[in-house]
Structure formats: structure tokens, C-alpha cells
Design a protein around this motif. Structure first.
Motif, PDB file in Angstrom:
ATOM      1  N   ARG A  77       0.838  -1.216   0.000  1.00  0.00           N
ATOM      2  CA  ARG A  77       0.000   0.000   0.000  1.00  0.00           C
ATOM      3  C   ARG A  77       0.869   1.261   0.000  1.00  0.00           C
ATOM      4  NH1 ARG A  77      -2.868  -2.866   4.274  1.00  0.00           N
ATOM      5  NH2 ARG A  77      -4.862  -3.676   3.501  1.00  0.00           N
ATOM      6  N   GLN A  78       1.863   1.281   0.863  1.00  0.00           N
ATOM      7  CA  GLN A  78       2.743   2.454   0.950  1.00  0.00           C
ATOM      8  C   GLN A  78       3.520   2.656  -0.353  1.00  0.00           C
ATOM      9  OE1 GLN A  78       5.154   1.663   4.446  1.00  0.00           O
ATOM     10  NE2 GLN A  78       3.323   1.234   5.662  1.00  0.00           N
ATOM     11  N   ALA A  79       4.005   1.557  -0.913  1.00  0.00           N
ATOM     12  CA  ALA A  79       4.813   1.646  -2.129  1.00  0.00           C
ATOM     13  C   ALA A  79       4.003   2.118  -3.328  1.00  0.00           C
ATOM     14  CB  ALA A  79       5.441   0.285  -2.437  1.00  0.00           C
ATOM     15  N   LEU A  80       2.705   1.781  -3.336  1.00  0.00           N
ATOM     16  CA  LEU A  80       1.851   2.145  -4.477  1.00  0.00           C
ATOM     17  C   LEU A  80       1.209   3.523  -4.322  1.00  0.00           C
ATOM     18  CD1 LEU A  80       0.076  -1.264  -5.267  1.00  0.00           C
ATOM     19  CD2 LEU A  80       2.278  -0.388  -6.079  1.00  0.00           C
ATOM     20  N   ALA A  81       1.621   4.266  -3.316  1.00  0.00           N
ATOM     21  CA  ALA A  81       1.072   5.614  -3.102  1.00  0.00           C
ATOM     22  C   ALA A  81       1.188   6.514  -4.336  1.00  0.00           C
ATOM     23  CB  ALA A  81       1.747   6.267  -1.904  1.00  0.00           C
TER      24      ALA A  81
ATOM     25  N   ALA B 220       2.128  -7.557  -5.154  1.00  0.00           N
ATOM     26  CA  ALA B 220       2.003  -6.283  -5.873  1.00  0.00           C
ATOM     27  C   ALA B 220       1.757  -6.526  -7.358  1.00  0.00           C
ATOM     28  CB  ALA B 220       3.274  -5.451  -5.675  1.00  0.00           C
ATOM     29  N   HIS B 221       2.477  -7.477  -7.919  1.00  0.00           N
ATOM     30  CA  HIS B 221       2.367  -7.803  -9.350  1.00  0.00           C
ATOM     31  C   HIS B 221       0.951  -8.265  -9.699  1.00  0.00           C
ATOM     32  CE1 HIS B 221       4.113  -9.548 -13.162  1.00  0.00           C
ATOM     33  NE2 HIS B 221       3.016 -10.280 -13.063  1.00  0.00           N
TER      34      HIS B 221
ATOM     35  N   ALA C 244       9.258   2.977 -17.492  1.00  0.00           N
ATOM     36  CA  ALA C 244       8.992   4.353 -17.939  1.00  0.00           C
ATOM     37  C   ALA C 244       7.822   4.958 -17.160  1.00  0.00           C
ATOM     38  CB  ALA C 244       8.714   4.363 -19.436  1.00  0.00           C
ATOM     39  N   PHE C 245       6.755   4.166 -16.949  1.00  0.00           N
ATOM     40  CA  PHE C 245       5.600   4.659 -16.198  1.00  0.00           C
ATOM     41  C   PHE C 245       5.979   4.952 -14.743  1.00  0.00           C
ATOM     42  CE2 PHE C 245       2.359   2.728 -19.244  1.00  0.00           C
ATOM     43  CZ  PHE C 245       1.845   3.955 -19.627  1.00  0.00           C
ATOM     44  N   ALA C 246       6.728   4.045 -14.125  1.00  0.00           N
ATOM     45  CA  ALA C 246       7.114   4.244 -12.725  1.00  0.00           C
ATOM     46  C   ALA C 246       7.904   5.541 -12.561  1.00  0.00           C
ATOM     47  CB  ALA C 246       7.934   3.050 -12.236  1.00  0.00           C
TER      48      ALA C 246
ATOM     49  N   THR D 236       4.603  -2.439 -13.279  1.00  0.00           N
ATOM     50  CA  THR D 236       4.694  -1.093 -12.710  1.00  0.00           C
ATOM     51  C   THR D 236       4.612  -1.170 -11.187  1.00  0.00           C
ATOM     52  OG1 THR D 236       3.731  -0.053 -14.674  1.00  0.00           O
ATOM     53  CG2 THR D 236       3.631   1.210 -12.617  1.00  0.00           C
ATOM     54  N   ASN D 237       3.693  -1.996 -10.687  1.00  0.00           N
ATOM     55  CA  ASN D 237       3.560  -2.164  -9.238  1.00  0.00           C
ATOM     56  C   ASN D 237       4.818  -2.763  -8.612  1.00  0.00           C
ATOM     57  OD1 ASN D 237       0.990  -1.216  -9.583  1.00  0.00           O
ATOM     58  ND2 ASN D 237      -0.030  -2.939  -8.595  1.00  0.00           N
ATOM     59  N   GLU D 238       5.380  -3.779  -9.275  1.00  0.00           N
ATOM     60  CA  GLU D 238       6.619  -4.403  -8.780  1.00  0.00           C
ATOM     61  C   GLU D 238       7.744  -3.375  -8.656  1.00  0.00           C
ATOM     62  OE1 GLU D 238       8.341  -8.254 -10.009  1.00  0.00           O
ATOM     63  OE2 GLU D 238       6.665  -8.290 -11.412  1.00  0.00           O
ATOM     64  N   ILE D 239       7.879  -2.552  -9.693  1.00  0.00           N
ATOM     65  CA  ILE D 239       8.962  -1.570  -9.727  1.00  0.00           C
ATOM     66  C   ILE D 239       8.762  -0.507  -8.650  1.00  0.00           C
ATOM     67  CG2 ILE D 239       9.991   0.264 -11.145  1.00  0.00           C
ATOM     68  CD1 ILE D 239       9.473  -1.639 -13.576  1.00  0.00           C
ATOM     69  N   LEU D 240       7.527  -0.047  -8.488  1.00  0.00           N
ATOM     70  CA  LEU D 240       7.246   0.935  -7.432  1.00  0.00           C
ATOM     71  C   LEU D 240       7.589   0.361  -6.059  1.00  0.00           C
ATOM     72  CD1 LEU D 240       3.854   2.442  -8.678  1.00  0.00           C
ATOM     73  CD2 LEU D 240       6.070   3.610  -8.616  1.00  0.00           C
ATOM     74  N   LEU D 241       7.333  -0.936  -5.876  1.00  0.00           N
ATOM     75  CA  LEU D 241       7.618  -1.572  -4.588  1.00  0.00           C
ATOM     76  C   LEU D 241       9.117  -1.612  -4.299  1.00  0.00           C
ATOM     77  CD1 LEU D 241       6.851  -3.177  -2.049  1.00  0.00           C
ATOM     78  CD2 LEU D 241       6.863  -5.253  -3.467  1.00  0.00           C
ATOM     79  N   ILE D 242       9.902  -2.078  -5.239  1.00  0.00           N
ATOM     80  CA  ILE D 242      11.338  -2.206  -4.960  1.00  0.00           C
ATOM     81  C   ILE D 242      12.017  -0.826  -4.906  1.00  0.00           C
ATOM     82  CG2 ILE D 242      12.135  -2.549  -7.357  1.00  0.00           C
ATOM     83  CD1 ILE D 242      13.978  -4.806  -6.102  1.00  0.00           C
ATOM     84  N   ASP D 243      11.528   0.135  -5.701  1.00  0.00           N
ATOM     85  CA  ASP D 243      12.050   1.500  -5.594  1.00  0.00           C
ATOM     86  C   ASP D 243      11.777   2.068  -4.199  1.00  0.00           C
ATOM     87  OD1 ASP D 243      13.200   1.751  -8.092  1.00  0.00           O
ATOM     88  OD2 ASP D 243      11.458   2.692  -9.030  1.00  0.00           O
ATOM     89  N   TYR D 244      10.572   1.805  -3.689  1.00  0.00           N
ATOM     90  CA  TYR D 244      10.196   2.278  -2.354  1.00  0.00           C
ATOM     91  C   TYR D 244      11.091   1.644  -1.290  1.00  0.00           C
ATOM     92  CZ  TYR D 244       7.395   2.954   1.877  1.00  0.00           C
ATOM     93  OH  TYR D 244       6.973   3.273   3.147  1.00  0.00           O
TER      94      TYR D 244
END
Length: 630
Positions: free
Chosen positions: A355-359, A417-418, A563-565, A451-459
Motif C-alpha cells: 500500500r505504501q509503495a503504491l502511493a 504487488a504484481h 517508464a511509467f514508474a 509497474t507495481n513491482e517496480i514501485l515496490l522495490i524502488d520504495y
């Protein structure tokens, strides 16, 4: 809309499923995998949202059987009026809305317990019904393309109800030269079951006939090898275990090399046959064009990655140095550069983290994410007989379902997330699109999930203050790009090569395919990699090669997602609105390339792939620096 399960990329999907989280779910201090009944209800999906009982399922099955003869009443009459055309298309939609519930209900129940004969039988029954439906409706597309463009335009003006079918009709007319007569299309449709024989043989051979040896694990215990355990052993910090697993699995396939080559050769030949029957220039074009993907997009992926192999060679060199080996072999590729780091997360902790990562996706997205959790979309834990892996299945008129085997690792949070990325893509599409344009293709599906996976690991990377944990995450991130962009592109290049050879009249022997595959590994992994002989047979164990120019979409999807992330993280609300309104809500209302372009990512250019490769380089720089300090 009934979407087939979206599986996580091959390199990530074959997981060793231990029992720690399943035990937590039932509160048992035991190493036994719990039965289905022992899993708490809050961790199970609600398949009764589809049908409250098997009797309700049977009633819908009988209803479809009764509707099928009515479809035939329109045969030869579609060109008479817009009213006729609309009535026929709506009838087909009414049928497929029901079959789009029948098959998932049976199949998902079967996946809960693969030993359940009742739902195996229902799944087979639903599959046979789908074949009947395809055969009964096979005349529709050929009859429509026989209508002149001028007449069809008039029919659409006269019958306003056809407006929701405008993209479908436009797409169909663009395919006009590839659609055969109704009789020929019906014949080819019925031949589909026969054409699936090579894939069926592969599945039986790989899952039931190929016998794997046992090896000794890190503690010296004898353990059986399996496809499900293979990737875990390849990630072992014990090199002997990695090498034994590598030789054991690939050596087992090598014993069947000629049979597996004949099977894949037969599968490729049927691709070529159907492509030629429909007057396509190639099997590649036949696979891509119906989904409006230009061949150039596929070829551009291969070309761009081939021009950027130096970072992968550099990664191999860094891994060799980090592992402290004189030679780096193919069985070392998955070995962690950073040892003794485990990020353990309970399921509730994983939910909070995701949830936090997908903010960056916005408040509305998180509200709908929570709705999915609270409404029991997800089947969470492993139980006895449950199928391995993970997937998402969107069912029109109900809601999406998510299948997990949650095991308490960071990789399981990433899978959550995926798959919820897939699920919410289906949710937004169904909420925003009429039925004829609700279904999207895999090309865009893999973007929403990744996109969700990438947002999670970036977070996670931004959040962690622990140097070792950061190195672990960087290693994981680099592996994600290596296995999803580089590896899947290598698979795509192999697939293109074997189809090209077949179209030139060559027989795909084991020797030929091993030679092609060996040379690709040499090219991709560079001069420092020892390309072991065993790897030459790896093509024989890749099930995705039986899914006709499919794997490239993992690589393009990952590139678009990167690119989207980046946009979501740097542009804020503007990117949020673009992503939600122009992409997630678009469903299948336009070509996938145009949908992505409208949302801000142009996959007809190398740019998204280059952005991803540049990120690989930056992550590599960062890991290299931390390893040097450590």
C-alpha cells in the motif's frame, strides 16, 4: 471478459513453496502443509461470488448449450441489416459472458486442490464447451469481412447500437485479407484441438515423464530435484548444490532431446501452417498482427537489447568478482552476490508495505486495492494439493481473483504487488469499458503488473538504511531486469530464429536448436561467462515456447512499466491521472501501442527499453560502489 491467468515471469514463477506462512495462517507449530480446511476463511478467495453452488454452474452450462443453436440462425444473414448484425454480436457476447464465468469457476476450484477429480472433470467440460462456442461462432468474422466497407459504414450509421463494436469492426476489416471463408474458418477452428497436440505432449513429458535425480543439499541431505525446487537450488550460496541442480535438471531433459526437439518442431510447424493458411508473411506477423503489434516492435526490442549487451557483460564480471570464483559458469548466474539477508514479512506486513509503495498511483487506486483485499479476491496461502505459482484472473461482471502461495519472503510481497496490478487493471477496465472493449491483451497486461513491482522495490530501496539490505535489494533489482528484459529478449530472439528456420524449410533438430541456443548464450552473457554444454538444452524446458511469440511481452511490459514508474515518481498527479484514465481504464478500446502512447509511453520507439537499460547501468554502479566499500 474471462482473462486467462497472468503468470509471473518464468524466472520468478517457479518458486520453492515452503510452509512458514501457511503455518502462521493456521497457527500450527508443524512442518506439515495444511489441508484446505485448516486455512482460515479470511485467507481464501470467494469463488461463490461466481456461483453459489455447482448446481448454479450446471444451470449456466445448460443455458449456453441451449443458446448455441440460436447463433446458427444468423448464419448467412449478417449482411442483411445492422439490426441482424447487432443481434448476432450481442448474442455472442451473452454467451461468452457466461462461459467467461464457467471455466474460471471450475479451473480455480481445481487449482485449490489439483487432486480434486470433480473439478478436473468440470474444467474439461468447460473447455469442451468453449471449443463448441468457438466452432458455432466461427462464421461471424468471415461473414463480416465479406461486407463491403461502404455497406458496413451505412449499417453502423443506421444501427446506433453497433457503436460499441466500432473498434472491433475496424480491426476486423483491417484483417480482411487474412480471414477465410466461413467454412474454412470453422474447419481451422476445429483443427485447433489437433494443433494443440505438441503442447499437450510437452506438458505430459515435462510434468509426468521426465524424471529428475536427487542431489545433496547444503546440509548433505539427499533431496529430490524438481522444476519447483530448481530455481531455489540455483540461488544456493553453495556452489556444489548449484552445479548439481543445474546438471541434474538439464541432464534429465537432455535424455529426451530428440523427442522434445520433434515436439517443438511440430509446434512451430503448426504456427507456420496457420500463418500461411491465413496469408500472413510469417508466423511472427500472424501472432502479432491480430493484437495490433507491428513486427517492428518485436524486432526493435531485440535490436535495442543487442546494442546494449555491454552492461550485462559488466554485470557478469561483477558477479564473478563478488562470488570470488576464478571462472563464472551458467549455474552461477542466480547465486546471490549478497548473502545472509532475508526480508521476512507476514502477509499483513506485506499488505501495508505494498500500500505504501503504491502511493504514487493515487488515493483512489489504494481505496480499490483495499476493496479487493476486504472483498476476498485473494487466495493467500499454500495448502495440500494446491497448484504452485501465482496468477490473476479477471471475470467480467464479478471481480478479479488473485491466486498466491504466500511464503513470507520479500519476493512474495513483490508477487502480491504484481498480481494486484493485473487485478486492478481488470477492475478499472471492467468499470470503464463496455463489454466489447473491456478485454486487454498481454502486451499491456504485463505493464500494469510490473509497474507495481517496480514501485515496490524502488520504495524499499529509498526506505532502507541498512547497507547490506540495500545491496540485497539492488542485487534483486538487477536480477529482475536481467531475467525479465535480457533473458526474455534472448528467448524472443531464439523463438524468432527457429520460426525463420522452419519457414525456410529447415527441420528443427535437437542439434540445430542446441547450436542456436548456445550461440545466443555466448552473445548475451559475454566473454567472461563459461557457457556450459548443459545450457544448450535449456530451450527444451521452457513452456512459454508453446505460446507462440509470447515471451517478448515480458520484456516490453517491463520496459513500459519502468517508464511509467519514473513518470509516476517524478510528475505526480498529472502522471497519476494519465496512467489511470488513459491506460488502466482504456481496456482494449484501442491498439495497445496507442493506449500506452496516450498514457505517455511510446513503445514504437527504443526509448522505454533504453530507459530500462540505463536504469540497469545506474543500479549496477550503485551496487558496485557498495560492494567495494563492504
Amino acid at each position: 471478459m474471462s482473462k486467462q491467468p497472468h503468470l509471473v515471469p518464468f524466472a520468478l514463477s517457479l518458486m520453492l513453496l515452503s510452509t512458514s506462512s501457511a503455518m502462521a495462517a493456521v497457527g500450527a507449530e508443524t512442518f506439515q502443509i495444511p489441508s484446505r480446511e485448516e486455512i482460515a476463511a479470511e485467507y481464501k478467495w470467494h469463488l461463490d461470488d461466481l456461483y453459489a453452488s455447482d448446481e448454479e454452474w450446471q444451470a449456466d452450462y445448460d443455458k449456453v448449450k441451449g443458446m448455441l443453436p440460436k447463433v446458427g440462425e444468423y448464419k448467412g444473414k449478417l449482411d442483411r441489416s445492422g439490426k441482424n448484425l447487432l443481434a448476432c454480436l450481442k448474442l455472442r457476447d451473452d454467451i461468452t459472458k457466461i462461459t467467461g464465468k464457467l471455466y474460471p469457476f471450475a479451473r480455480m476450484h481445481q487449482d485449490e486442490n489439483t487432486a480434486d477429480n470433480k473439478y478436473q472433470a468440470l474444467t474439461g467440460k468447460a473447455q469442451s464447451l468453449n471449443i463448441e462456442v468457438n466452432a458455432a461462432t466461427a462464421f461471424i468474422d468471415p461473414e463480416i469481412v465479406e461486407i463491403s466497407a461502404e455497406k458496413l459504414g451505412k449499417m453502423q450509421k443506421q444501427e446506433k447500437g453497433l457503436e460499441v463494436y466500432s473498434f472491433y469492426l475496424k480491426s476486423l476489416m483491417q484483417q480482411k485479407q487474412h480471414v477465410l471463408s466461413p467454412r474454412e474458418e470453422a474447419l481451422l477452428s476445429r483443427a485447433g484441438e489437433v494443433a494443440a497436440t505438441p503442447a499437450t505432449i510437452f506438458n505430459v513429458l515435462a510434468n509426468a515423464e521426465v524424471k529428475f535425480p536427487s542431489i545433496q543439499d547444503e546440509a548433505g541431505q539427499e533431496v529430490p530435484l524438481s522444476e519447483g525446487r530448481y530455481n531455489n537450488y540455483l540461488r544456493s550460496s553453495d556452489r556444489r548444490v548449484r552445479q548439481d541442480a543445474f546438471a541434474g535438471i538439464l541432464g534429465s531433459y537432455s535424455q529426451y532431446r530428440n523427442t522434445l526437439a520433434a515436439t517443438l518442431n511440430g509446434h512451430v510447424k503448426q504456427h507456420v501452417f496457420f500463418a500461411q493458411a491465413h496469408d500472413y508473411h510469417s508466423a511472427q506477423e500472424a501472432a502479432l498482427m491480430p493484437n495490433h503489434i507491428p513486427v517492428e516492435v518485436y524486432d526493435n526490442l531485440i535490436t535495442t537489447v543487442n546494442h546494449n549487451l555491454a552492461p550485462l557483460h559488466r554485470y557478469v564480471s561483477l558477479k564473478k568478482k563478488a562470488l570470488g570464483v576464478e571462472e563464472i559458469h551458467m549455474y552461477d548466474l542466480y547465486a546471490p552476490m549478497v548473502k545472509d539477508v532475508e526480508i521476512q514479512l507476514s502477509y499483513s506486513e506485506a499488505l501495508d508495505l505494498v500500500r505504501q509503495a503504491l502511493a504514487p498511483l493515487g488515493e483512489e487506486y489504494i481505496v480499490n486495492f483495499n476493496k479487493g483485499i476486504d472483498s476476498h479476491w485473494i487466495d493467500v496461502y499454500e495448502n495440500q494439493g494446491k497448484r504452485s505459482g501465482a496468477y490473476s484472473w479477471g471475470v467480467y461482471g464479478v471481480h478479479p481473483f488473485v491466486f498466491l502461495n504466500y511464503n513470507g519472503q520479500f519476493s512474495d510481497a513483490s508477487t502480491l504487488a504484481h498480481e494486484m496490478g493485473h487485478a486492478l487493471h481488470s477492475f478499472y477496465s471492467a468499470k470503464s469499458q463496455p463489454y466489447p472493449t473491456v478485454d486487454y491483451v498481454i502486451f499491456t497486461a504485463e505493464t500494469a503488473s510490473t509497474t507495481n513491482e517496480i514501485l515496490l522495490i524502488d520504495y524499499m530501496l529509498a526506505k532502507t538504511t541498512d547497507k547490506k539490505e540495500k545491496m540485497y535489494l539492488l542485487n534483486q533489482y538487477l536480477e529482475n531486469i536481467r531475467t525479465t528484459l535480457y533473458r526474455q529478449t534472448m528467448f524472443a530472439e531464439f523463438e524468432k530464429e527457429i520460426h525463420d528456420r522452419s519457414e525456410k524449410g529447415e527441420t528443427l533438430t535437437a542439434d540445430l536448436m542446441e547450436e542456436i541456443y548456445h550461440d545466443l548464450n555466448v552473445k548475451y552473457f559475454g566473454p567472461e561467462m563459461i557457457v556450459d554444454k548443459e545450457i544448450d538444452i535449456e530451450w527444451a524446458r521452457i513452456p512459454h515456447f508453446y505460446r507462440n511469440f509470447y515471451v517478448y511481452q515480458y520484456a516490453t511490459g517491463y520496459s513500459a512499466a519502468t517508464a511509467f514508474a519514473k513518470q509516476l515518481q517524478t510528475e505526480g498527479k498529472a502522471a497519476q491521472e494519465r496512467y489511470t484514465n488513459k491506460f488502466l481504464k482504456a481496456g482494449g478500446s484501442d491498439t495497445p501501442i496507442q493506449i500506452l502512447k496516450n498514457a505517455g509511453v511510446d513503445m514504437s520507439t527504443p526509448q522505454p527499453i533504453e530507459i530500462t537499460l540505463q536504469k540497469f547501468n545506474r543500479l549496477l554502479d550503485e551496487l558496485e560502489g557498495l560492494l567495494a566499500e563492504y
